[in-house]
Scaffold this motif. Structure first.
Motif: not given
Ligand code: FES
Length: 125
Positions: A34-36, A57-62, A99-107
Motif C-alpha cells: 500500500g501507501d508508503y 501512493g496516490c497523487p494527493t499523498a505525493i 476521504e483524502k485527508k488521511h493522505c497527509s498522514n503519510l508524510g
Molecule cells: Fe490513501 Fe491517498 S488515498 S494515501
C-alpha cells in the motif's frame, strides 16, 4: 502564511529523491501492499538543511508529502516535530475531501520517524 495547491504540488513536487548518508531516515506505511513514504534528512546545528522523500501512493499523498518537506526545510528539529497532518492540511489552498485527508498522514508520520531516527543516533554517538 503561504498556501499551496494540491494540483501544483502534484504536477511539480519539490524535494523528491534520496539523500546519501542521511542524518535521519524514516519510513511510514507498507511498501509491499500500500501507501508508503521514505524521508531523508540532513541536519546541521539542529536545523533541517535538506530533506527528500520518496512516495508510493496516490497523487494527493505525493502532493502532501512534498508539502511536508517544504514546511520542514530550514526548521529546527523541535519545530519540525510539530508538523502534523493538521498542519499540512492547514497549509493548503481550500479544502480537500474527507476521504483524502488521511493522505497527509503519510508524510507527517515519516517525518516524525526520521526525526526520531536522528535523535536516537545522536544519543547513541
Ligand atoms: Fe490513501 Fe491517498 S488515498 S494515501
Amino acid at each position: 502564511m503561504k498556501k499551496f495547491s494540491v494540483k501544483e504540488l502534484f504536477l511539480s513536487p519539490q524535494n523528491c529523491g534520496k539523500i546519501e548518508d542521511p542524518d535521519g531516515f524514516g519510513i511510514y506505511g507498507d511498501s509491499e501492499c500500500g501507501d508508503y513514504v521514505e524521508v531523508y534528512l540532513k541536519i546541521e546545528d539542529e536545523h533541517i538543511t535538506d530533506i527528500k522523500f520518496l512516495c508510493k501512493g496516490c497523487p494527493t499523498a505525493i502532493a502532501l508529502t512534498s508539502l511536508m518537506t517544504i514546511l520542514a526545510k530550514g526548521k529546527h528539529v523541535d519545530d519540525a516535530a510539530e508538523i502534523t497532518d493538521e498542519v499540512i492540511l492547514d497549509s493548503l489552498e481550500g479544502e480537500i475531501s474527507e476521504e483524502k485527508k488521511h493522505c497527509s498522514n503519510l508524510g507527517a508520520e515519516a517525518l516524525y520517524n526520521a526525526l526520531m531516527n536522528y535523535v536516537l543516533k545522536d544519543i547513541e554517538s
